[in-house]
Design a protein around this motif. Structure first.
Motif, PDB file in Angstrom:
ATOM      1  N   ASP A 182       0.582  -1.286  -0.031  1.00 35.88           N
ATOM      2  CA  ASP A 182      -0.040   0.078  -0.045  1.00 35.88           C
ATOM      3  C   ASP A 182       0.876   1.109   0.010  1.00 35.88           C
ATOM      4  N   ILE A 183       2.003   1.260   0.721  1.00 37.09           N
ATOM      5  CA  ILE A 183       2.806   2.373   0.708  1.00 37.09           C
ATOM      6  C   ILE A 183       3.432   2.825  -0.717  1.00 37.09           C
ATOM      7  N   TYR A 184       3.922   1.604  -1.440  1.00 40.15           N
ATOM      8  CA  TYR A 184       4.347   1.678  -2.683  1.00 40.15           C
ATOM      9  C   TYR A 184       3.308   2.369  -3.643  1.00 40.15           C
ATOM     10  N   SER A 185       2.090   2.114  -3.614  1.00 37.11           N
ATOM     11  CA  SER A 185       0.899   2.260  -4.292  1.00 37.11           C
ATOM     12  C   SER A 185       0.681   3.866  -4.046  1.00 37.11           C
ATOM     13  N   LEU A 186       0.759   4.164  -2.880  1.00 32.83           N
ATOM     14  CA  LEU A 186       0.410   5.574  -2.494  1.00 32.83           C
ATOM     15  C   LEU A 186       1.495   6.471  -2.926  1.00 32.83           C
ATOM     16  N   GLY A 187       2.817   6.083  -2.956  1.00 33.50           N
ATOM     17  CA  GLY A 187       3.907   6.927  -3.382  1.00 33.50           C
ATOM     18  C   GLY A 187       3.736   7.126  -4.821  1.00 33.50           C
ATOM     19  N   LEU A 188       3.290   6.165  -5.675  1.00 40.17           N
ATOM     20  CA  LEU A 188       3.057   6.534  -6.982  1.00 40.17           C
ATOM     21  C   LEU A 188       1.781   7.302  -7.469  1.00 40.17           C
ATOM     22  N   THR A 189       0.775   7.013  -6.389  1.00 40.75           N
ATOM     23  CA  THR A 189      -0.393   7.844  -6.502  1.00 40.75           C
ATOM     24  C   THR A 189      -0.006   9.597  -6.408  1.00 40.75           C
ATOM     25  N   LEU A 190       0.852   9.698  -5.508  1.00 41.64           N
ATOM     26  CA  LEU A 190       1.392  11.051  -5.063  1.00 41.64           C
ATOM     27  C   LEU A 190       2.215  11.728  -6.335  1.00 41.64           C
ATOM     28  N   CYS A 191       2.837  10.710  -6.865  1.00 35.33           N
ATOM     29  CA  CYS A 191       3.632  11.257  -7.783  1.00 35.33           C
ATOM     30  C   CYS A 191       2.802  11.480  -9.099  1.00 35.33           C
ATOM     31  N   LYS A 192       1.597  10.881  -9.120  1.00 36.19           N
ATOM     32  CA  LYS A 192       0.702  11.291 -10.210  1.00 36.19           C
ATOM     33  C   LYS A 192      -0.009  12.459 -10.255  1.00 36.19           C
ATOM     34  N   LEU A 193      -0.495  12.671  -8.752  1.00 36.76           N
ATOM     35  CA  LEU A 193      -0.955  13.870  -8.412  1.00 36.76           C
ATOM     36  C   LEU A 193      -0.020  15.290  -8.694  1.00 36.76           C
ATOM     37  N   LEU A 194       1.376  15.132  -8.437  1.00 38.17           N
ATOM     38  CA  LEU A 194       2.024  16.182  -8.384  1.00 38.17           C
ATOM     39  C   LEU A 194       2.485  16.405  -9.980  1.00 38.17           C
ATOM     40  N   THR A 195       2.663  15.318 -10.796  1.00 36.73           N
ATOM     41  CA  THR A 195       3.306  15.308 -12.105  1.00 36.73           C
ATOM     42  C   THR A 195       2.495  14.941 -13.134  1.00 36.73           C
ATOM     43  N   GLY A 196       1.239  14.400 -13.049  1.00 34.65           N
ATOM     44  CA  GLY A 196       0.283  13.882 -13.909  1.00 34.65           C
ATOM     45  C   GLY A 196       0.733  12.577 -14.506  1.00 34.65           C
ATOM     46  N   ALA A 197       1.829  12.116 -14.114  1.00 34.43           N
ATOM     47  CA  ALA A 197       2.092  10.538 -14.451  1.00 34.43           C
ATOM     48  C   ALA A 197       2.828   9.815 -13.442  1.00 34.43           C
ATOM     49  N   PRO A 198       2.308   8.442 -13.008  1.00 39.82           N
ATOM     50  CA  PRO A 198       2.843   7.610 -11.996  1.00 39.82           C
ATOM     51  C   PRO A 198       4.055   7.059 -12.185  1.00 39.82           C
ATOM     52  N   THR A 199       5.078   7.952 -12.470  1.00 42.39           N
ATOM     53  CA  THR A 199       6.327   7.305 -12.718  1.00 42.39           C
ATOM     54  C   THR A 199       7.362   8.217 -11.849  1.00 42.39           C
ATOM     55  N   LEU A 200       8.346   7.571 -11.346  1.00 44.38           N
ATOM     56  CA  LEU A 200       9.278   8.417 -10.372  1.00 44.38           C
ATOM     57  C   LEU A 200      10.118   9.499 -11.096  1.00 44.38           C
ATOM     58  N   LYS A 201      10.400   9.200 -12.521  1.00 44.27           N
ATOM     59  CA  LYS A 201      11.333   9.924 -13.267  1.00 44.27           C
ATOM     60  C   LYS A 201      10.801  11.298 -13.519  1.00 44.27           C
ATOM     61  N   ALA A 202       9.213  11.315 -13.231  1.00 43.11           N
ATOM     62  CA  ALA A 202       8.582  12.577 -13.476  1.00 43.11           C
ATOM     63  C   ALA A 202       8.784  13.914 -12.564  1.00 43.11           C
ATOM     64  N   LEU A 203       9.182  13.015 -11.188  1.00 45.05           N
ATOM     65  CA  LEU A 203       9.572  14.111  -9.985  1.00 45.05           C
ATOM     66  C   LEU A 203      10.580  15.039 -10.399  1.00 45.05           C
ATOM     67  N   ASP A 204      11.453  14.538 -11.304  1.00 43.70           N
ATOM     68  CA  ASP A 204      12.718  15.469 -11.506  1.00 43.70           C
ATOM     69  C   ASP A 204      12.526  16.622 -12.762  1.00 43.70           C
ATOM     70  N   LYS A 205      11.232  16.586 -13.043  1.00 41.51           N
ATOM     71  CA  LYS A 205      11.038  17.743 -14.072  1.00 41.51           C
ATOM     72  C   LYS A 205      11.398  19.157 -13.271  1.00 41.51           C
ATOM     73  N   PRO A 206      12.399  19.701 -13.877  1.00 38.18           N
ATOM     74  CA  PRO A 206      12.672  21.077 -13.236  1.00 38.18           C
ATOM     75  C   PRO A 206      11.515  22.104 -13.467  1.00 38.18           C
ATOM     76  N   GLU A 207      10.674  22.195 -14.218  1.00 41.19           N
ATOM     77  CA  GLU A 207       9.463  23.018 -14.399  1.00 41.19           C
ATOM     78  C   GLU A 207       8.506  23.007 -13.201  1.00 41.19           C
ATOM     79  N   LEU A 208       8.626  21.668 -12.658  1.00 42.69           N
ATOM     80  CA  LEU A 208       7.489  21.245 -11.600  1.00 42.69           C
ATOM     81  C   LEU A 208       7.924  22.097 -10.272  1.00 42.69           C
ATOM     82  N   SER A 209       9.379  22.206 -10.187  1.00 43.78           N
ATOM     83  CA  SER A 209      10.002  22.685  -8.998  1.00 43.78           C
ATOM     84  C   SER A 209       9.505  22.111  -7.527  1.00 43.78           C
TER      85      SER A 209
END
Length: 388
Positions: A189-216
């Motif tokens: 559940d912790i794993y799934s929640l982490g990717l869920t937060l990633c989706k909400l912040l970046t629009g994609a459930p992938t950890l690499k999307a967190l590093d987009k500089p424009e998202l700050s």
């Protein structure tokens, strides 16, 4: 009164409970594709018991359950609290990524609900944006426990999964759940929640999307999500209380500063940018205008944006909301003077540097002075711009 959702088991409809004159949600096991699936039917019936066991403000409460007779079969149903809102998958599709402060608020509410769920021995196993509802007033709810289970414990919601079953959403499913969803623990559940937060912040459930500089996205938040969704379960947070505690530590008291520049306070007594007198005495804390940082760029300490009461900091020692002391002004235990950086943190019960300087002057004045007494007195002057 109309469909308000659909899923693996069937449709959820809006209904009116006439006895209390309120809307409720009625979930039916009526999927044309799965209504003959006895295993899914067992899971559906167990959901009512899970909801009854896990009563929490961020989980819709169950009202009743039963079966309704149809032409060829009976259809199980669950009547539960109606949430007037939208699920986060639809929200992101319509409005785009969610502001970081709001994501933190949502995560805190869902983690708190998961803490209770896990304490009951229940694993959700299908956490994703579409299973989190956001009400019209901004409150988050964790929904759809239809494939939730407990490895042991309450017989009403165990043994509903066979080894080799692959229910859930592949995008958000942990690696171990993808292999065998029966032999998982709370860390899935912790794993799934982490990717869920990633989706909400970046629009994609992938950890690499967190590093987009424009998202700050702040470094500490990226680290938290990366750790939650680490491929290796041993490297993740081992329970939701750990991730909840860390999330609160970076967001509590306004320290999670992101997009809105505001006044920040660094209360480190030795911060180079604190207020110091010309002769090096501490006069007050370091206040930073229009700041969005989490840590002070001068000393590295965490910044504070609000008092614990929630009132924003101003350039004062005491909170304007509750009167609490926001930072300490260290004083000498002997003379009451403010302290220099070298005295801060030291025992001043026998005096501070200023006390010693004053004693030195007094000793010098008691000795015979030859030559130019005024010049010697000037040489022995000490800072007196700090009150005793």
């Amino acid at each position: 009164m109309g469909d308000i959702g659909s899923g693996l088991s069937g449709k959820t409809k809006l209904a009116k409970q006439s006895s209390l004159d309120r809307f409720v949600a009625v979930k039916f096991f009526d999927s044309v594709f799965n209504r003959q699936n006895s295993e899914l039917k067992k899971k559906f019936k167990r959901e009512a018991f899970i909801l009854a066991e896990a009563q929490h403000p961020a989980i819709p409460y169950v009202i009743t359950h039963g079966e309704v007779k149809c032409e060829h079969d009976s259809v199980p149903y669950i009547v539960m609290e109606y949430i007037d809102g939208t699920n986060l998958e639809e929200y992101v599709q319509k409005h785009g990524v969610i502001e970081q402060r709001e994501v933190i608020t949502i995560a805190t509410q869902i983690l708190d609900a998961l803490s209770l769920v896990h304490s009951k021995g229940i694993i959700h196993r299908d956490i994703k944006p579409s299973n989190i509802m956001l009400s019209s007033v901004g409150h988050a709810y964790l929904i759809d426990f239809s494939i939730g289970f407990a490895p042991s414990g309450n017989p009403n919601f165990t043994r509903a999964t066979r080894t080799g079953d692959h229910l859930g959403s592949v995008e958000y499913m942990s690696p171990e759940q993808n292999i065998d969803m029966k032999n998982v623990d709370f860390r899935t559940d912790i794993y799934s929640l982490g990717l869920t937060l990633c989706k909400l912040l970046t629009g994609a459930p992938t950890l690499k999307a967190l590093d987009k500089p424009e998202l700050s996205i702040p470094h500490v938040l990226r680290n938290l999500i990366n750790k939650a969704s680490d491929y290796d379960a041993e490297n993740r947070y081992q329970n939701v209380d750990d991730i909840l505690r860390e999330l609160k530590s970076i967001s509590g008291a306004g320290r999670f500063a992101v997009n809105t520049p505001s006044k920040a306070l660094c209360s480190n007594l030795k911060c180079p940018d604190a207020s110091w007198s010309p002769n090096g005495f501490y006069k007050g804390a370091n206040f930073i205008d229009d700041c969005i940082d989490i840590h002070c760029t001068s000393c590295g300490d965490k910044l504070t944006y609000q008092c614990t009461c929630g009132y924003p900091v101003a350039e004062t020692r005491f909170c304007g909301g509750c009167g609490a002391e926001l930072f300490r002004v260290p004083e000498c235990d002997t003379c009451g003077s403010h302290l220099t950086k070298q005295d801060i943190g030291n025992d001043t019960s026998s005096g501070c540097s200023k006390c010693l300087s004053k004693k030195q002057v007094q000793q010098q004045l008691q000795q015979p002075v030859w030559g130019r007494p005024q010049q010697i007195l000037k040489d022995l002057e000490f800072d007196d711009d700090i009150p005793f």
